[in-house]
Design an enzyme around this catalytic site. Structure first.
Site, PDB file in Angstrom:
ATOM      1  N   ARG A  77      -0.438  13.161   1.797  1.00 20.48           N
ATOM      2  CA  ARG A  77      -0.166  12.657   3.251  1.00 20.48           C
ATOM      3  C   ARG A  77       0.735  12.640   4.067  1.00 20.48           C
ATOM      4  O   ARG A  77       1.763  13.622   3.970  1.00 20.48           O
ATOM      5  CB  ARG A  77      -0.608  11.346   3.068  1.00 20.48           C
ATOM      6  CG  ARG A  77      -2.208  10.457   2.544  1.00 20.48           C
ATOM      7  CD  ARG A  77      -1.661   9.655   1.906  1.00 20.48           C
ATOM      8  NE  ARG A  77      -1.207   8.306   1.167  1.00 20.48           N
ATOM      9  CZ  ARG A  77      -0.559   7.817   1.017  1.00 20.48           C
ATOM     10  NH1 ARG A  77      -1.640   6.461   1.240  1.00 20.48           N
ATOM     11  NH2 ARG A  77       0.049   7.073  -0.204  1.00 20.48           N
TER      12      ARG A  77
ATOM     13  N   HIS B 287       6.858  -0.713  -0.017  1.00 25.72           N
ATOM     14  CA  HIS B 287       6.365  -2.410  -1.690  1.00 25.72           C
ATOM     15  C   HIS B 287       8.037  -2.885  -2.398  1.00 25.72           C
ATOM     16  O   HIS B 287       8.270  -2.461  -3.818  1.00 25.72           O
ATOM     17  CB  HIS B 287       5.450  -0.961  -2.169  1.00 25.72           C
ATOM     18  CG  HIS B 287       4.353  -0.802  -1.801  1.00 25.72           C
ATOM     19  ND1 HIS B 287       3.260  -1.478  -1.432  1.00 25.72           N
ATOM     20  CD2 HIS B 287       3.973   0.598  -0.412  1.00 25.72           C
ATOM     21  CE1 HIS B 287       2.649  -0.921  -0.584  1.00 25.72           C
ATOM     22  NE2 HIS B 287       2.614   0.339  -0.545  1.00 25.72           N
TER      23      HIS B 287
ATOM     24  N   ASP C 283       1.291  -0.612  -6.984  1.00 22.91           N
ATOM     25  CA  ASP C 283       2.572  -0.401  -6.072  1.00 22.91           C
ATOM     26  C   ASP C 283       2.949  -1.552  -5.688  1.00 22.91           C
ATOM     27  O   ASP C 283       4.768  -1.993  -5.276  1.00 22.91           O
ATOM     28  CB  ASP C 283       2.218  -0.294  -4.476  1.00 22.91           C
ATOM     29  CG  ASP C 283       1.734   1.098  -4.463  1.00 22.91           C
ATOM     30  OD1 ASP C 283       2.888   1.732  -4.468  1.00 22.91           O
ATOM     31  OD2 ASP C 283       0.995   1.624  -2.864  1.00 22.91           O
TER      32      ASP C 283
ATOM     33  N   GLU D 256       3.321  -2.051   5.138  1.00 22.02           N
ATOM     34  CA  GLU D 256       2.160  -3.459   4.699  1.00 22.02           C
ATOM     35  C   GLU D 256       2.427  -4.414   4.476  1.00 22.02           C
ATOM     36  O   GLU D 256       1.338  -5.543   4.224  1.00 22.02           O
ATOM     37  CB  GLU D 256       1.866  -2.761   2.917  1.00 22.02           C
ATOM     38  CG  GLU D 256       3.559  -3.482   2.496  1.00 22.02           C
ATOM     39  CD  GLU D 256       4.773  -2.754   2.740  1.00 22.02           C
ATOM     40  OE1 GLU D 256       5.687  -2.808   2.297  1.00 22.02           O
ATOM     41  OE2 GLU D 256       4.519  -1.139   2.747  1.00 22.02           O
TER      42      GLU D 256
ATOM     43  N   TYR E 144       4.990   2.306   4.697  1.00 20.35           N
ATOM     44  CA  TYR E 144       5.151   1.822   3.605  1.00 20.35           C
ATOM     45  C   TYR E 144       6.338   1.830   2.646  1.00 20.35           C
ATOM     46  O   TYR E 144       6.990   2.896   2.197  1.00 20.35           O
ATOM     47  CB  TYR E 144       3.934   2.331   2.875  1.00 20.35           C
ATOM     48  CG  TYR E 144       2.814   2.279   3.052  1.00 20.35           C
ATOM     49  CD1 TYR E 144       2.110   0.589   3.028  1.00 20.35           C
ATOM     50  CD2 TYR E 144       1.969   3.809   3.187  1.00 20.35           C
ATOM     51  CE1 TYR E 144       1.102   0.660   4.133  1.00 20.35           C
ATOM     52  CE2 TYR E 144       0.927   2.803   3.810  1.00 20.35           C
ATOM     53  CZ  TYR E 144       0.050   1.874   4.058  1.00 20.35           C
ATOM     54  OH  TYR E 144      -1.531   1.792   4.722  1.00 20.35           O
TER      55      TYR E 144
ATOM     56  N   LYS F  96       4.740   7.384   2.014  1.00 19.05           N
ATOM     57  CA  LYS F  96       5.472   6.823   1.498  1.00 19.05           C
ATOM     58  C   LYS F  96       6.771   6.297   1.222  1.00 19.05           C
ATOM     59  O   LYS F  96       7.387   6.958   2.195  1.00 19.05           O
ATOM     60  CB  LYS F  96       5.094   7.482  -0.272  1.00 19.05           C
ATOM     61  CG  LYS F  96       3.915   7.381  -0.387  1.00 19.05           C
ATOM     62  CD  LYS F  96       3.032   6.279  -0.472  1.00 19.05           C
ATOM     63  CE  LYS F  96       3.703   5.565  -1.676  1.00 19.05           C
ATOM     64  NZ  LYS F  96       2.766   4.387  -2.194  1.00 19.05           N
TER      65      LYS F  96
END
Length: 371
Positions: free
Chosen positions: A15, A96, A270, A118, A94, A75
């Site tokens: 991505r 996490h 995740d 998120e 993101y 990511k």
């Protein structure tokens, strides 16, 4: 504002933070966009597409981290990327953080302003920037689980939907949110015997009305969960506590009650995973076996369908990126309390309570950052 996006370097992550169309929107608003060469290859977007959209193509990620005021990724930044972050720079991706103390420490040390997709909320209490990837991951969980159930991949050799005269596979979906709903939808569509477990009576009622006879619902208590896990051919872990580490709902002892060759797909990986025996895997080596049970715990599942995932993600992340670029991050967060929920780290401080609590770190309210 100078906005940059880099080529993702996590294992088999295809991505990209900005599509050419998103670049066009940003440049049309007067912002300069830097794109690392080859960043869009995984979605079929060449450097020429980005140049046509108004981007400046640069040779290395280091140039982008050194120049861009805001870095837009997909990511969480890997160690090499975290080392390039600088004080005051905006990281929008993101993160996490709750199960990742090393990343959290590095982001604190960087002094960067880190906004996590998120944990951004909406007026209904949902997680709109997480939702499209949850939809993708929920649907992929059934594809991945069906493949892992094949004998050649270590599974029981069971076809999800069965055939006339042979019973279908039993699928247990733990959690009735976005991931769980999409997983159940796919599994039921393939003809599997589906049970969805959740603790919310309202969620169970909605699921029951939607699926009617195509899937069963059960309240998620220890006894029901243990029974469903023991009977299942495929278990999908789809639980989420926003920003916090996932609860370990399926213990190692429960695993021993499962059928040999049954499959676990942990979509919560995740956030640390919801099976006690889970640890993160990659698309290069997606599964491992514990007590005869196949575990699929890929931490970036949507990366395998990069084009679909990138466009779905950009649909929801771009409006906030534009707002941050137009107003600056402080004013954007002042005006939008839902975007403010995305602020996880600022000026060496943790500004999201669940992350601070899970990692035992001091908590600073986001309101202090924008004061």
């Amino acid at each position: 504002m100078i906005v940059g996006t880099v080529k993702e370097i996590k294992n088999h992550e295809y991505r990209v933070g900005l599509t050419p169309e998103s670049v066009h929107e940003l440049t049309a608003h007067g912002h300069r966009v830097l794109v690392e060469t080859g960043a869009g290859e995984g979605i079929g977007a060449s450097d020429a597409f980005y140049e046509k959209a108004g981007a400046d193509i640069v040779a290395t990620a280091a140039e982008i981290f050194a120049t861009a005021e805001m870095v837009v990724k997909v990511k969480e930044p890997q160690a090499a990327e975290r080392a390039m972050l600088r004080p005051g720079q905006i990281l929008y991706t993101y993160l996490h953080l709750a199960p990742d103390p090393d990343q959290t420490r590095d982001l604190i040390a960087s002094g960067a302003t880190c906004i996590a997709y998120e944990t951004v909320t909406d007026a209904s209490g949902g997680l709109p920037l997480l939702k499209p990837m949850s939809q993708v991951a929920g649907r992929m969980a059934i594809q991945a689980g069906a493949t892992a159930l094949e004998k050649a991949h270590g599974g029981r050799g069971v076809l999800l939907g069965g055939v006339p005269g042979v019973l279908p596979a039993k699928v247990a979906v733990i959690g009735g949110g976005v991931v769980g709903f999409n997983a159940a939808q796919m599994a039921a569509g393939l003809g599997a015997d589906v049970t969805i477990l959740d603790r919310s009576p309202e969620v169970l009622e909605k699921l029951g009305m939607y699926f009617e006879a195509r899937a069963k619902t059960r309240f998620s208590n220890r006894a029901n969960l243990a029974e469903c896990v023991a009977e299942a051919d495929l278990v999908v872990g789809a639980v989420l506590i926003p920003g916090a580490a996932a609860p370990k709902l399926v213990s190692a002892d429960m695993l021993k009650t499962m059928k040999k060759g049954a499959v676990l797909v942990d979509v919560a990986i995740d956030q640390g995973g919801c099976f006690e025996t889970s640890h993160a895997t990659t698309h290069a080596e997606p599964t491992y076996i514990v007590d005869g049970v196949v575990h699929y715990c890929v931490a970036n599942m949507p990366g395998a369908v990069a084009r679909t995932s990138t466009y779905a993600l950009n649909n929801v992340t771009l409006p906030h990126a534009l707002r941050i670029a137009e107003l600056g991050w402080k004013e954007a967060l002042r005006r939008d309390p839902h975007l403010r929920e995305g602020l996880n780290v600022w000026d060496g401080k943790v500004t999201y309570r669940a992350v601070a609590d899970d990692l035992g770190l001091p908590y600073t309210p986001a309101e202090e950052a924008i004061a």
